[in-house]
Motif scaffolding. Sequence first.
Motif, PDB file in Angstrom:
ATOM      1  N   LEU A  96      -3.650   3.705  -8.291  1.00  0.00           N
ATOM      2  CA  LEU A  96      -4.917   3.021  -8.023  1.00  0.00           C
ATOM      3  C   LEU A  96      -5.428   2.243  -9.232  1.00  0.00           C
ATOM      4  O   LEU A  96      -6.398   1.492  -9.113  1.00  0.00           O
ATOM      5  CB  LEU A  96      -5.971   4.040  -7.592  1.00  0.00           C
ATOM      6  CG  LEU A  96      -5.704   4.760  -6.274  1.00  0.00           C
ATOM      7  CD1 LEU A  96      -6.769   5.821  -6.013  1.00  0.00           C
ATOM      8  CD2 LEU A  96      -5.652   3.767  -5.125  1.00  0.00           C
ATOM      9  N   ALA A 175      -8.922  -0.468 -13.109  1.00  0.00           N
ATOM     10  CA  ALA A 175      -9.606   0.311 -12.070  1.00  0.00           C
ATOM     11  C   ALA A 175     -11.103   0.017 -12.057  1.00  0.00           C
ATOM     12  O   ALA A 175     -11.720  -0.090 -10.994  1.00  0.00           O
ATOM     13  CB  ALA A 175      -9.360   1.802 -12.291  1.00  0.00           C
ATOM     14  N   TRP A 179     -12.059  -2.205  -8.500  1.00  0.00           N
ATOM     15  CA  TRP A 179     -12.887  -1.503  -7.522  1.00  0.00           C
ATOM     16  C   TRP A 179     -14.365  -1.798  -7.719  1.00  0.00           C
ATOM     17  O   TRP A 179     -15.147  -1.712  -6.774  1.00  0.00           O
ATOM     18  CB  TRP A 179     -12.625  -0.006  -7.596  1.00  0.00           C
ATOM     19  CG  TRP A 179     -11.201   0.345  -7.343  1.00  0.00           C
ATOM     20  CD1 TRP A 179     -10.295   0.822  -8.250  1.00  0.00           C
ATOM     21  CD2 TRP A 179     -10.491   0.214  -6.109  1.00  0.00           C
ATOM     22  NE1 TRP A 179      -9.065   1.000  -7.665  1.00  0.00           N
ATOM     23  CE2 TRP A 179      -9.161   0.644  -6.342  1.00  0.00           C
ATOM     24  CE3 TRP A 179     -10.845  -0.211  -4.830  1.00  0.00           C
ATOM     25  CZ2 TRP A 179      -8.201   0.654  -5.340  1.00  0.00           C
ATOM     26  CZ3 TRP A 179      -9.878  -0.204  -3.841  1.00  0.00           C
ATOM     27  CH2 TRP A 179      -8.581   0.222  -4.096  1.00  0.00           C
ATOM     28  N   PHE A 202     -12.906   6.276  -8.763  1.00  0.00           N
ATOM     29  CA  PHE A 202     -11.564   5.763  -9.031  1.00  0.00           C
ATOM     30  C   PHE A 202     -11.364   5.485 -10.516  1.00  0.00           C
ATOM     31  O   PHE A 202     -10.302   5.801 -11.074  1.00  0.00           O
ATOM     32  CB  PHE A 202     -11.305   4.506  -8.217  1.00  0.00           C
ATOM     33  CG  PHE A 202     -11.034   4.771  -6.768  1.00  0.00           C
ATOM     34  CD1 PHE A 202     -10.769   6.047  -6.318  1.00  0.00           C
ATOM     35  CD2 PHE A 202     -11.035   3.737  -5.842  1.00  0.00           C
ATOM     36  CE1 PHE A 202     -10.513   6.305  -4.976  1.00  0.00           C
ATOM     37  CE2 PHE A 202     -10.775   3.978  -4.498  1.00  0.00           C
ATOM     38  CZ  PHE A 202     -10.520   5.265  -4.068  1.00  0.00           C
TER      39      PHE A 202
END
Length: 360
Positions: A96, A175, A179, A202
């Motif tokens: 992620l 990240a 996000w 995240f």
Amino acid sequence: MAGSVAPVTACNLIRVRTDRIFARLEQEPARPLTPPPEMSGTRRALFFTTLGLYAAIVAAVLTTSRLVRLDWQVMLFRPYKQWPELHAFLDYFVVLGQRGPTAVLVAAWLGWRSWRQRTLRPLLVLSASLLLLNVTVGAAKLGMGREGPHYANRIGANEMFLTGDIFPSGHTANAVVTWGILAYLATTPRARRRLSVVAAVFALGVGTTTVYIGTHWVSDVLLGWASGLLILLALPWFEPLIAHVEAYLLSHWYRFREGVAPLSARLRPAGARIQPVTARLGAGGASPASRPEPALSEPALPAALSADPPARAGEPRTHHPAHARQHAARSERSPVTPAGSRRPYGERTVSRTAPMGPRK
């Protein structure tokens, strides 16, 4: 039975719901688009505070302070050996923070929003943030050249200005930015709060996972969080440029759509009218001389194409106009004998009268 109502089946229910979904997807969004955020006083204060924290982390690593000692303590603790049962899950979770997969996922969602809202701003904001991320974080990595925990040379050293490229952590910064863009582009306060929580989970999870695996120091992750947050806080300064690029692209796109004509219109000269085939040949089998002239002027054929083909041997040469040439009926045509024998190859006889020896 007349007047009976058809029973509601699962197929009919699914078809009705599918039609409603596609009908709603084709509609314009009901609520108006929210204006882009401005660089308020609070955001400006947060930006400069985060910038000061960024400089403090770099200075702490350069001076080999207690932060570097903490880096070595966590590295020698080896968390991946303390909780090995988490290793399989965290190997997938750290994806992620990788730039490629996360950029594809977020770009697909923002592309859908751009199509629904008839605007390029979501995709342009994502592009601008990723460009800033690559430039700033990449320059810091190459400039400070810090080695990772697995490639450390001397215990207690800061491992700076060597051949590494891990300071700050790229996974962590990516990240935060990737996000966090979803929360930055949210259209309602409720959605912004929820997406901010998701982005924070995240970002924190990816950063701590890199420390657990042993690919980054603790200070790398701290500087990665600060780098990503600086990019998100600085985005309102780039909103005028994004709006200018969007207007430029849309104006050229609309101009391109208006300037492209259908293929038939581009091939047909202006004002020309193509008549039907029956009108050009004449109704009721009229002679070629009585048919009307075509609307399109036919270009002159080259001499090699307009000349009559040579007559066969034994046939009189006839001279007719190219448009008035008549074809002979099948019964009137002279048979054509093909060259060579028609018998199969196995039935042919070969003469043996001539000697087979070499010629003199």
